[in-house]
Design an enzyme around this catalytic site. Structure first.
Site, short mmCIF file in Angstrom:
data_model
loop_
_atom_site.label_atom_id
_atom_site.label_comp_id
_atom_site.label_asym_id
_atom_site.label_seq_id
_atom_site.Cartn_x
_atom_site.Cartn_y
_atom_site.Cartn_z
CE LYS A 64 -4.57 -1.29 1.44
NZ LYS A 64 -4.68 -2.16 2.62
CE LYS A 123 -5.99 -10.70 -5.23
NZ LYS A 123 -7.16 -9.97 -5.25
CE LYS A 132 -13.03 -5.56 -3.40
NZ LYS A 132 -13.64 -5.82 -2.12
P1 ADP Z 1 -9.88 -7.40 -3.57
O1 ADP Z 1 -8.65 -8.19 -3.88
O2 ADP Z 1 -10.92 -7.52 -4.61
O3 ADP Z 1 -9.58 -5.96 -3.18
P2 ADP Z 1 -10.01 -7.92 -0.76
O4 ADP Z 1 -8.54 -7.72 -0.74
O5 ADP Z 1 -10.88 -6.92 -0.08
O6 ADP Z 1 -10.50 -8.07 -2.28
O7 ADP Z 1 -10.29 -9.37 -0.22
C1 ADP Z 1 -11.35 -9.73 0.60
C2 ADP Z 1 -11.29 -11.23 0.80
O8 ADP Z 1 -11.54 -11.92 -0.43
C3 ADP Z 1 -9.93 -11.75 1.30
O9 ADP Z 1 -10.15 -12.75 2.26
C4 ADP Z 1 -9.29 -12.33 0.06
O10 ADP Z 1 -8.44 -13.41 0.38
C5 ADP Z 1 -10.48 -12.80 -0.76
N1 ADP Z 1 -10.21 -12.68 -2.21
C6 ADP Z 1 -10.14 -11.54 -2.94
N2 ADP Z 1 -9.87 -11.79 -4.23
C7 ADP Z 1 -9.77 -13.14 -4.35
C8 ADP Z 1 -9.52 -14.05 -5.43
N3 ADP Z 1 -9.32 -13.62 -6.67
N4 ADP Z 1 -9.49 -15.36 -5.15
C9 ADP Z 1 -9.70 -15.83 -3.90
N5 ADP Z 1 -9.95 -15.04 -2.85
C10 ADP Z 1 -9.99 -13.71 -3.04
#
Ligand code: ADP
Ligand code: TRP
Length: 326
Positions: free
Chosen positions: A113, A193, A196
């Site tokens: 970050k 992956k 968001k």
């Molecule tokens: P993003 O990556 O979309 O910003 P977050 O970091 O807020 O999402 O993740 C929220 C939860 O969802 C975490 O527990 C994370 O491990 C899971 N997660 C997010 N993206 C994935 C993905 N592509 N595959 C599996 N789990 C995910």
């Protein structure tokens, strides 16, 4: 008796990655005997990402609707809002005394970050794990289900608890990390992956037309020779929704008889069949229902957090119960 606790940040609409990576496991745990379950919207933790107040408010309420729509059952899981329990913030301050600046600076998510937003490397970002510690230790969680990206934070939570217990007096339950080693959900456009920040998600609020467009645009290959990573991702994705369909197309791909237009039509139907009812449910939940549930949840968990906070205060030598209502 197990007490399972986990948090979800309100950084935007839930997507398929969030669901299969995290929420599905929590929903499955709802049928475990001898467990208490708590799920909170980690809005304090969202502040390190979302700085637009109206956006934050909207996203918290939307997330509440989506959580209910995907299958979090308030009869089985107490849902609450992190900022509705100020004891958490107070406890995180106390825990700051056993969190070292050096170790916080070495956290992977902090470094990442800090690299992404060099103009705003703030104190809240640095103390992110101490706040997580307060979330978890303050309610005496025994098991915390988190995705692999949160293991490092959770190891620190455990360290803080042990350090505090050792320095002062036994105060906190040291929680286990409930690891679910599900592989990351990959995006369909071959960009890696699904996430968001990557802007490549399919979410529960994504429209039918948009889902169709994303699936149609997914890159494929000639249907022969070694599997490309893009087709592997497509097949993996299909397997999340329908394993027999996945097996069928894997065989066809091996035999060189695969038709990607047909695969994409089937995939669209499988994805849409999964998402459409959830989207519909989310639309039927009102903001008022979400607020009522969150308030009820906050009221239920406040005495739990307050008791642990008071114990921590006393063990540190702060004078007890300075507020009469405590
Ligand atoms: P993003 O990556 O979309 O910003 P977050 O970091 O807020 O999402 O993740 C929220 C939860 O969802 C975490 O527990 C994370 O491990 C899971 N997660 C997010 N993206 C994935 C993905 N592509 N595959 C599996 N789990 C995910
Ligand atoms: N940091 C977690 C995430 O980004 C969310 C979270 C906040 C959390 N507090 C927590 C998860 C406590 C488990 C326990 O996904």
């Amino acid at each position: 008796m197990k007490r399972i606790v986990t948090g979800v940040r309100a950084t935007g609409p839930l997507h398929i990655g969030n669901y299969f990576g995290a929420l599905k496991h929590i929903i499955e745990l709802q049928s475990e005997p001898n467990t208490e379950r708590y799920l909170f919207i980690a809005d304090y933790h969202t502040l390190t990402t979302v700085t637009n107040p109206r956006q934050l408010q909207k996203q918290v309420l939307e997330l509440g609707k989506e959580l209910l729509a995907v299958g979090i059952d308030p009869k089985k899981t107490t849902i609450f809002l992190q900022s509705g329990v100020p004891e958490i913030a107070e406890l995180s301050y106390l825990l700051g005394n056993v969190a070292l600046k050096g170790e916080l600076e070495r956290v992977a998510t902090f470094k990442e970050k800090a690299r992404r937003q060099p103009q705003n490397v703030n104190l809240a970002l640095l103390m992110y794990p101490a706040l997580m510690a307060a979330d978890v230790l303050g309610i005496e969680a025994t098991d915390v289900p988190v995705g692999e990206d949160q293991y490092q934070h959770m190891e620190m939570v455990r360290d803080f608890a042990k350090r505090f217990n050792q320095r002062y007096a036994p105060t906190f339950v040291v929680p286990r990390i409930y690891r679910h080693d599900r592989r990351r959900v990959q995006a369909l456009d071959g960009s890696g992956k699904m996430g968001k920040s990557e802007g490549n998600t399919i979410g529960f609020m994504t429209s039918k037309d948009e889902i169709e467009r994303i699936i149609r645009a997914a890159p494929t290959d000639s249907g022969k020779g070694p599997l490309t990573p893009e087709v592997e991702a497509l097949l993996e994705f299909m397997g999340l929704f329908d394993e027999s369909l996945q097996a069928k197309y894997r065989t066809q791909r091996k035999n060189g008889t695969i038709q990607y237009s047909e695969l994409k039509r089937d995939l669209f139907e499988a994805v849409d069949g999964f998402i459409a009812p959830i989207r519909k449910r989310a639309h039927s939940v009102t903001e008022r229902e979400v607020l009522t549930l969150l308030r009820k949840g906050c009221t239920a968990v406040t005495p739990l957090y307050a008791a642990v906070l008071e114990r921590a205060r006393v063990h540190m030598g702060l004078l007890p119960s300075m507020r009469e209502h405590r």
